[in-house]
Write a protein that holds these residues in place. Structure first.
Motif, short mmCIF file in Angstrom:
data_model
loop_
_atom_site.label_atom_id
_atom_site.label_comp_id
_atom_site.label_asym_id
_atom_site.label_seq_id
_atom_site.Cartn_x
_atom_site.Cartn_y
_atom_site.Cartn_z
N ALA A 149 -5.45 4.08 5.94
CA ALA A 149 -5.03 5.41 5.82
C ALA A 149 -3.39 5.51 5.74
O ALA A 149 -2.83 4.68 6.42
CB ALA A 149 -5.36 6.43 6.98
N GLU A 150 -2.81 6.15 4.86
CA GLU A 150 -1.47 6.05 4.65
C GLU A 150 -0.86 7.49 4.83
O GLU A 150 -0.89 8.44 4.16
CB GLU A 150 -1.14 5.66 3.20
CG GLU A 150 -1.55 4.31 3.10
CD GLU A 150 -2.21 4.04 1.83
OE1 GLU A 150 -2.56 2.75 1.53
OE2 GLU A 150 -2.64 4.95 0.86
N TYR A 151 -0.05 7.62 6.12
CA TYR A 151 0.33 9.01 6.41
C TYR A 151 1.23 9.74 5.68
O TYR A 151 0.81 10.78 5.24
CB TYR A 151 1.02 8.80 7.91
CG TYR A 151 1.23 10.02 8.60
CD1 TYR A 151 0.57 10.74 9.43
CD2 TYR A 151 2.66 10.45 8.49
CE1 TYR A 151 0.76 11.80 10.09
CE2 TYR A 151 2.90 11.64 9.06
CZ TYR A 151 2.02 12.37 9.98
OH TYR A 151 2.39 13.56 10.44
N PHE A 152 2.23 9.40 5.04
CA PHE A 152 3.04 10.06 4.27
C PHE A 152 2.75 10.18 2.78
O PHE A 152 3.10 11.06 2.19
CB PHE A 152 4.68 9.22 4.47
CG PHE A 152 5.35 9.54 5.90
CD1 PHE A 152 5.49 10.77 6.18
CD2 PHE A 152 5.69 8.42 6.18
CE1 PHE A 152 5.99 10.93 7.56
CE2 PHE A 152 6.36 8.68 7.52
CZ PHE A 152 6.50 9.88 8.20
N SER A 153 1.81 9.16 2.37
CA SER A 153 1.42 9.54 1.00
C SER A 153 -0.16 10.28 0.94
O SER A 153 -0.13 10.81 -0.27
CB SER A 153 0.97 7.86 0.62
OG SER A 153 1.88 7.01 0.49
N GLY A 154 -0.49 10.53 2.14
CA GLY A 154 -1.92 11.44 1.90
C GLY A 154 -2.76 10.68 1.12
O GLY A 154 -3.56 11.29 0.31
N THR A 155 -2.86 9.54 1.38
CA THR A 155 -4.06 8.78 0.49
C THR A 155 -4.46 7.47 1.37
O THR A 155 -4.04 7.29 2.57
CB THR A 155 -3.20 7.78 -0.84
OG1 THR A 155 -2.20 7.20 -0.25
CG2 THR A 155 -2.80 9.03 -1.85
N VAL A 156 -5.53 7.05 0.84
CA VAL A 156 -6.21 5.85 1.55
C VAL A 156 -6.50 4.80 0.49
O VAL A 156 -6.84 5.04 -0.56
CB VAL A 156 -7.80 6.45 1.96
CG1 VAL A 156 -8.53 5.10 2.53
CG2 VAL A 156 -7.54 7.20 3.15
N SER A 157 -5.97 3.72 0.62
CA SER A 157 -6.21 2.63 0.08
C SER A 157 -7.00 1.70 0.18
O SER A 157 -7.50 1.60 1.36
CB SER A 157 -4.66 1.79 0.08
OG SER A 157 -3.62 2.07 -0.74
N VAL A 191 0.98 -1.25 0.10
CA VAL A 191 0.04 0.11 0.12
C VAL A 191 0.96 1.23 -0.06
O VAL A 191 2.05 1.25 -0.21
CB VAL A 191 -0.81 0.18 1.13
CG1 VAL A 191 -1.94 -1.18 1.05
CG2 VAL A 191 -0.07 -0.22 2.51
N GLY A 192 0.26 2.44 0.51
CA GLY A 192 1.08 3.45 0.44
C GLY A 192 2.01 3.78 1.38
O GLY A 192 1.89 2.76 2.41
#
Length: 197
Positions: free
Chosen positions: A45-53, A26-27
């Motif tokens: 939630a992916e903290y450093f990517s600023g995304t949600v997979s 994931v991110g």
């Protein structure tokens, strides 16, 4: 299956009983996880990517990557409307994802500083967000009405609130206050807070 985020390896482990059966890439820096039983999807939630997979639980594959605010951390699912609430720690907002379309439909910017973790209360349809704020924190819990996606209250708790959980047996919200070494208990019927050391 149990889904576990692995911050150091940017994967999500899938556990069946006592055996890891998959490691899903994931991110960067996966953190919070929520499950949507209506479609079998897992939101990470992916903290450093600023995304949600979005992971399809039927085959354990990532089917979508949704851009949210900066530093997404906590995630909660609201079954009354099918929305996923993501606390964006670094941008001081909560992103609202429509689980039917996997798109961001709202950004709630009236929460406190450093929104961290999220809990859903099915008895009133409210979402409770801890506002940690690393330096000049709000030291409160923002209450979001899931019907309108608006903040309806900010409840003062102990210093640097982090964890938050809903107890259906008594209707209380429990908040761990990492900066004061206390647990705040919110009565959802009256929105009164008590703090215990």
């Amino acid at each position: 299956y149990i889904y576990v985020t692995n911050d150091g390896s940017d994967t999500v482990s899938v556990i069946n009983g006592t055996t890891v059966i998959a490691a899903i890439p994931v991110g960067s820096a996966p953190a919070g996880v929520a499950y949507d039983p209506s479609n079998g999807y897992i939101y990470v939630a992916e903290y450093f990517s600023g995304t949600v997979s979005v992971i399809n639980g039927a085959n354990n594959t990532v089917i979508a990557t949704i851009t949210v605010g900066m530093g997404p951390w906590g995630v909660a699912y609201d079954p009354s409307n099918g929305y996923i609430y993501v606390a964006d720690y670094d941008s001081d907002n909560v992103s609202v994802i429509n689980g039917a379309t996997n798109t961001v439909i709202a950004n709630i910017t009236t929460v406190g500083i450093g929104p961290d973790l999220v809990a859903y209360d099915p008895s009133n349809g409210y979402i409770y967000v801890t506002d940690y704020g690393p330096f000049f924190g709000s030291d409160n819990v923002s209450v979001i009405n899931g019907a309108t996606n608006t903040v309806i209250a900010n409840i003062t708790v102990g210093l640097k609130p982090v964890g938050v959980a809903y107890d259906p047996s008594n209707g209380y919200i429990y908040v761990t206050d990492s900066g004061s070494g206390t647990v705040s208990i919110i009565s959802t019927s009256t929105q009164v807070t008590k703090t215990y050391t």
